[in-house]
Design a protein around this motif. Structure first.
Motif, short mmCIF file in Angstrom:
data_model
loop_
_atom_site.label_atom_id
_atom_site.label_comp_id
_atom_site.label_asym_id
_atom_site.label_seq_id
_atom_site.Cartn_x
_atom_site.Cartn_y
_atom_site.Cartn_z
N LEU A 34 0.83 -1.19 0.00
CA LEU A 34 0.00 0.00 0.00
C LEU A 34 0.87 1.24 0.00
O LEU A 34 2.01 1.22 0.46
CB LEU A 34 -0.90 0.03 1.25
N TYR A 36 0.52 5.25 1.39
CA TYR A 36 -0.24 6.20 2.17
C TYR A 36 0.36 7.58 1.96
O TYR A 36 1.57 7.74 1.76
CB TYR A 36 -0.19 5.86 3.66
N PHE A 89 4.23 7.24 2.35
CA PHE A 89 4.72 6.05 3.03
C PHE A 89 4.36 4.81 2.22
O PHE A 89 3.20 4.64 1.82
CB PHE A 89 4.12 5.92 4.42
N LEU A 101 0.40 -3.48 9.25
CA LEU A 101 1.22 -2.80 8.27
C LEU A 101 2.64 -2.57 8.75
O LEU A 101 2.86 -2.18 9.90
CB LEU A 101 0.59 -1.45 7.91
N PHE A 103 5.70 -0.19 7.76
CA PHE A 103 5.91 1.03 7.00
C PHE A 103 7.37 1.30 6.72
O PHE A 103 8.26 0.95 7.52
CB PHE A 103 5.36 2.24 7.79
N GLY A 104 7.63 1.97 5.60
CA GLY A 104 8.92 2.56 5.36
C GLY A 104 9.01 3.90 6.08
O GLY A 104 8.07 4.32 6.75
N LYS A 105 10.16 4.58 5.93
CA LYS A 105 10.37 5.82 6.66
C LYS A 105 9.72 7.01 5.97
O LYS A 105 9.65 8.10 6.54
CB LYS A 105 11.87 6.10 6.82
#
Lengths: 113, 114
Positions: A34, A36, A89, A101, A103-105
Motif C-alpha cells: 500500500l 499512504y 509512506f 502494516l 511502514f517505510g520511513k
C-alpha cells in the motif's frame, strides 16, 4: 530491522511532470502493498494498493508497480500537482499477521509550480 | 461517517508522569491498531485488537505500556511512567477484520515528554 525501505527521504518535481517514488522490501511473506499519503498534523490516508498477484494497479493519476522478483515497488504520479506535496509512506502486510502494516520511513514529495 | 477519533491531539508531560490516549474507531470496524511514529520514521505497530482481544502485542513495551479495548469498541493506550524517548505521535487505526488496505487512521496524539 527495517523490512520496508524507502531510500529517498525527499523528492522535488515540477508541476505536470512525473513523480516516481520507490520502495524495497525484504520479507517474502508480504502479499499486500500500500501507499499512504500524509499531510502535517494529520494521520496517514490510504492512496492506492496492490496485491502480490498483480504487477500493476492504476487509479487516476496514481499507478503502483510491483516487481516481486526484485522485491520492489514504485508509485508513479502523472501529472504531478502542487497538492500532491506530502510525505508518502510505502507499507506492506502479510495475511498471516492479520494484515498489520509495516511502514517505510517515508519520502517527502515537493511539487513546485 | 465519522472517522477514527483520537484525543487529546497534543499532550506535554514531565518524565515519570503517566499519560493516556483514547481512540474511538469507525463504527463496525472490528480491528483496532495502535501505532507509534517517531520523528522521521514510519509508523510502527504497538498492538492489534480483534474485537476486545489483543491478538498481537509483541511490540508493546509491557513494562510501561498498557492498552485496553473494553467491549470491543473504543480503546485506551497508557504509558506509566513516561520516559523522554516516548515522545512521538501515537496513531490509532481501525479496519474491518482482516481487510487489507481497509485501514483508516486517526489524526494521532502528539506526545512530548520533557
Amino acid at each position: 530491522d527495517q523490512q520496508v525501505k524507502q531510500n529517498s527521504p525527499s523528492l522535488s518535481v515540477q508541476e505536470g511532470r512525473i513523480s516516481i517514488l520507490n520502495c524495497d522490501y525484504t520479507n517474502s511473506m508480504f502479499d499486500y502493498f500500500l501507499w499512504y499519503k500524509k499531510y502535517p498534523a494529520e494521520g496517514p490516508t490510504f492512496l492506492i494498493s496492490i496485491s502480490s498477484i498483480k504487477d500493476k494497479n492504476e487509479d487516476g493519476r496514481f499507478t503502483v508497480f510491483l516487481n516481486k522478483s526484485a522485491k520492489h515497488l514504485s508509485l508513479h504520479i502523472v501529472p504531478s500537482q502542487p497538492g500532491d506535496s506530502a510525505v508518502y509512506f510505502c507499507a506492506a502486510s502479510a495475511s498471516n499477521s492479520g494484515y498489520a502494516l509495516n511502514f517505510g520511513k517515508g519520502t517527502s514529495l515537493l511539487v513546485t509550480p | 461517517e465519522a472517522g477514527v477519533v483520537q484525543s487529546p491531539r497534543y499532550k506535554i508531560i514531565e518524565k515519570k508522569q503517566p499519560v493516556a490516549f483514547w481512540c474511538n474507531p469507525i463504527s463496525g470496524h472490528n480491528t483496532l491498531y495502535w501505532y507509534r511514529q517517531n520523528l522521521g520514521q514510519g509508523p510502527e505497530l504497538l498492538i492489534r485488537y480483534e474485537n476486545e482481544e489483543a491478538v498481537d502485542d509483541s511490540q508493546l513495551p509491557k513494562d510501561r505500556f498498557s492498552a485496553e479495548r473494553l467491549k470491543g469498541v473504543d480503546s485506551t493506550l497508557k504509558i506509566q511512567p513516561a520516559e523522554l524517548g516516548d515522545s512521538a505521535v501515537y496513531l490509532c487505526a481501525s479496519s474491518h477484520t482482516r481487510a487489507p488496505g481497509g485501514y483508516t487512521f486517526g489524526s494521532g496524539t502528539r506526545l512530548t515528554v520533557v
